[in-house]
Design an enzyme around this catalytic site. Structure first.
Site, PDB file in Angstrom:
ATOM      1  N   GLU A  79       0.820  -1.206   0.000  1.00  0.00           N
ATOM      2  CA  GLU A  79       0.000   0.000   0.000  1.00  0.00           C
ATOM      3  C   GLU A  79       0.863   1.269   0.000  1.00  0.00           C
ATOM      4  O   GLU A  79       0.503   2.264  -0.614  1.00  0.00           O
ATOM      5  CB  GLU A  79      -0.928  -0.008   1.215  1.00  0.00           C
ATOM      6  CG  GLU A  79      -1.991  -1.096   1.199  1.00  0.00           C
ATOM      7  CD  GLU A  79      -1.469  -2.458   1.584  1.00  0.00           C
ATOM      8  OE1 GLU A  79      -2.106  -3.468   1.242  1.00  0.00           O
ATOM      9  OE2 GLU A  79      -0.392  -2.528   2.225  1.00  0.00           O
ATOM     10  N   PRO A 102      11.409 -14.808  -0.421  1.00  0.00           N
ATOM     11  CA  PRO A 102      10.252 -15.068   0.451  1.00  0.00           C
ATOM     12  C   PRO A 102       9.506 -13.787   0.780  1.00  0.00           C
ATOM     13  O   PRO A 102      10.100 -12.709   0.892  1.00  0.00           O
ATOM     14  CB  PRO A 102      10.893 -15.679   1.703  1.00  0.00           C
ATOM     15  CG  PRO A 102      12.295 -15.171   1.702  1.00  0.00           C
ATOM     16  CD  PRO A 102      12.685 -15.057   0.260  1.00  0.00           C
ATOM     17  N   ARG A 103       8.207 -13.907   0.917  1.00  0.00           N
ATOM     18  CA  ARG A 103       7.391 -12.745   1.293  1.00  0.00           C
ATOM     19  C   ARG A 103       7.859 -12.173   2.620  1.00  0.00           C
ATOM     20  O   ARG A 103       7.833 -10.959   2.834  1.00  0.00           O
ATOM     21  CB  ARG A 103       5.915 -13.164   1.379  1.00  0.00           C
ATOM     22  CG  ARG A 103       4.972 -12.025   1.742  1.00  0.00           C
ATOM     23  CD  ARG A 103       4.919 -10.988   0.645  1.00  0.00           C
ATOM     24  NE  ARG A 103       3.923  -9.971   0.906  1.00  0.00           N
ATOM     25  CZ  ARG A 103       3.725  -8.908   0.138  1.00  0.00           C
ATOM     26  NH1 ARG A 103       4.475  -8.734  -0.943  1.00  0.00           N
ATOM     27  NH2 ARG A 103       2.801  -8.024   0.428  1.00  0.00           N
ATOM     28  N   GLY A 150      12.778  -4.654  -0.136  1.00  0.00           N
ATOM     29  CA  GLY A 150      12.911  -3.503  -1.016  1.00  0.00           C
ATOM     30  C   GLY A 150      13.753  -3.742  -2.250  1.00  0.00           C
ATOM     31  O   GLY A 150      13.943  -2.827  -3.056  1.00  0.00           O
ATOM     32  N   ASN A 184       1.458  -9.121  -6.028  1.00  0.00           N
ATOM     33  CA  ASN A 184       1.517  -8.128  -7.094  1.00  0.00           C
ATOM     34  C   ASN A 184       2.269  -8.645  -8.321  1.00  0.00           C
ATOM     35  O   ASN A 184       3.457  -8.967  -8.240  1.00  0.00           O
ATOM     36  CB  ASN A 184       2.201  -6.868  -6.551  1.00  0.00           C
ATOM     37  CG  ASN A 184       2.102  -5.695  -7.497  1.00  0.00           C
ATOM     38  OD1 ASN A 184       1.638  -5.814  -8.619  1.00  0.00           O
ATOM     39  ND2 ASN A 184       2.552  -4.541  -7.037  1.00  0.00           N
ATOM     40  N   GLU A 203       4.778  -5.517 -10.905  1.00  0.00           N
ATOM     41  CA  GLU A 203       6.198  -5.195 -10.841  1.00  0.00           C
ATOM     42  C   GLU A 203       7.022  -5.932 -11.893  1.00  0.00           C
ATOM     43  O   GLU A 203       7.783  -5.301 -12.631  1.00  0.00           O
ATOM     44  CB  GLU A 203       6.725  -5.454  -9.429  1.00  0.00           C
ATOM     45  CG  GLU A 203       6.123  -4.502  -8.399  1.00  0.00           C
ATOM     46  CD  GLU A 203       6.545  -4.827  -6.983  1.00  0.00           C
ATOM     47  OE1 GLU A 203       7.110  -5.925  -6.778  1.00  0.00           O
ATOM     48  OE2 GLU A 203       6.315  -4.006  -6.089  1.00  0.00           O
TER      49      GLU A 203
END
Length: 433
Positions: free
Chosen positions: A60, A271-272, A317, A342, A345
């Protein structure tokens, strides 16, 4: 109603706080969520016109960045206070914030807490990203005559089922929101069905298509990243992004079989939740591969050729950077029932993208890509293996898939500009600035 909600929220917190400590989500800044703000905050905001923007986490915050920048330019007389709930989101916002802006943690939604925080910050406008519905916070803003605008609003399929059951409770909360800018017609219709007045809802598109500007990802930058991984010109890189527990084993099994045919194929797992890195290292070793953390490569000689490792992106990041140098991308949270992540990207880099069948959290975005034949959906690990093999054997097909994905992104851009125009029109009409 507020007393009952406070009681329910308190009971929930009694269970959530031990869980958050166990999962290491508790941090020293958590005091801000209890309404204990540093004294310097009130001093820094004194006599300023404040626009408070709120976004939950990294996704977000990323979506909010173009709008945040546009607000700075349109309202130079104002100062932005940006709040998040997660530490990762807060860290990202801190990187973007100017020296005269503040990044804080969003208060827990208790009446006393939100009343105290709003009194300290004294916002003139509140902008909330997506569908963050905090009843006490919104009610207190209404009592303080602070307009609340919901931008990039959406309601997923699973959330809509729950919201319909809670409609009698949600309707008065939604009624206190002054303007809702929805991602899609479907989202707008759902909000109206939940009790929002139709004239308060406008469809402006999805801002996640707007925070894609990677002009700095030039050839030299890409070459340096490939050098970091020790990749040769003939090597191919498969990036598995935002993976969750239960997916790494599937991906590694697929990779092991593909490696027998494509010896120049390399794998990077992102990994998330990077804190799972030690766990993933064990899984990689059990699969008879050598794990290599990206952070550890920075201490090695550039271009070092690694012996069939599996790379782990153990930082936050940087995933976009590695999407930029990937040859094929798999986006996780989709082989298991997490709802996907997402896909915009990697798409902007013209990468061929593969996802599992569980993408219900991003169904509107996925539908755009599916309708334009710009993504491949795998039903299981076996399908994933066949699809990656097909793309490796048919590079022209992979290129066409990637180009279609980029075209989808470019056609959808502009939501941030539309949102700013709607916000400005609303404020001008109501003489807020």
């Amino acid at each position: 109603m507020c007393v009952l909600y406070d009681l329910i929220f308190a009971l929930f917190s009694l269970f959530y706080l031990p869980y958050s400590i166990l999962k290491r989500k508790y941090h020293k800044e958590f005091l801000q969520r209890l309404g204990i703000l540093p004294q310097i905050i009130s001093q820094k905001l004194k006599n300023k016109r404040i626009i408070w923007m709120h976004a939950v986490s990294v996704g977000e915050v990323n979506a909010a960045l173009p709008l945040w920048k546009a607000i700075r330019e349109r309202f130079p007389q104002c100062r932005v206070v940006f709040s998040t709930i997660t530490k990762t989101g807060n860290n990202l916002a801190q990187k973007f914030a100017r020296s005269d802006e503040l990044v804080v943690y969003f208060p827990l939604d208790f009446s006393l807490v939100v009343r105290k925080v709003i009194k300290v910050i004294q916002p003139h406008l509140v902008i909330i990203l997506e569908t963050e519905l905090w009843p006490n916070f919104i009610a207190r803003c209404k009592k303080s005559v602070v307009p609340v605008i919901l931008v990039n609003a959406r309601i997923s399929d699973s959330s809509y089922k729950r919201y319909k059951l809670a409609r009698p409770f949600l309707k008065p909360v939604l009624g206190k929101i002054d303007l809702i800018l929805a991602q899609s017609e479907k989202g707008a219709a759902r909000l109206i069905s939940l009790g929002v007045q139709e004239e308060k809802v406008k469809v402006t598109g999805n801002m996640k298509f707007d925070n894609i500007d990677y002009s700095d990802k030039n050839v030299d930058y890409s070459d340096r990243l490939r050098l970091l991984l020790g990749l040769g010109k003939q090597d191919k890189l498969l990036v598995a992004g935002s993976t969750h527990r239960g997916e790494e084993e599937i991906i590694l099994a697929v990779y092991k079989e593909l490696l027998a045919q494509f010896s120049n194929l390399r794998l990077l797992i992102a990994p998330r939740h990077p804190e799972r890195t030690p766990e993933i290292e064990k899984i990689i070793v059990q699969s008879n591969f050598i794990p290599a953390r990206i952070t550890s490569l920075e201490h090695q000689a550039p271009g070092t050729r690694h012996q069939a490792p599996v790379f782990i992106l153990d930082t936050i990041g940087q995933l976009r950077d590695f999407y930029a140098i990937a040859d094929i991308v798999f986006v996780g949270g989709s082989l298991i029932k997490r709802g996907g992540h997402n896909i915009i990207e990697p798409a902007i880099f013209s990468k061929p993208v593969i996802s599992g069948k569980y993408f219900f959290n991003f169904s509107d975005i996925f539908r755009l890509f599916i309708d334009n034949q710009a993504i491949i959906i795998s039903q299981d690990g076996g399908g994933l293996k066949r699809m990656i093999r097909d793309l490796l054997n048919n590079p022209e097909k992979a290129d066409r898939l990637g180009e279609r994905a980029k075209e989808v992104v470019l056609r959808q851009r502009g939501a941030s500009r539309k949102n700013l125009e709607c916000i400005y029109e609303y404020l001008d009409k109501n003489s807020f600035f």
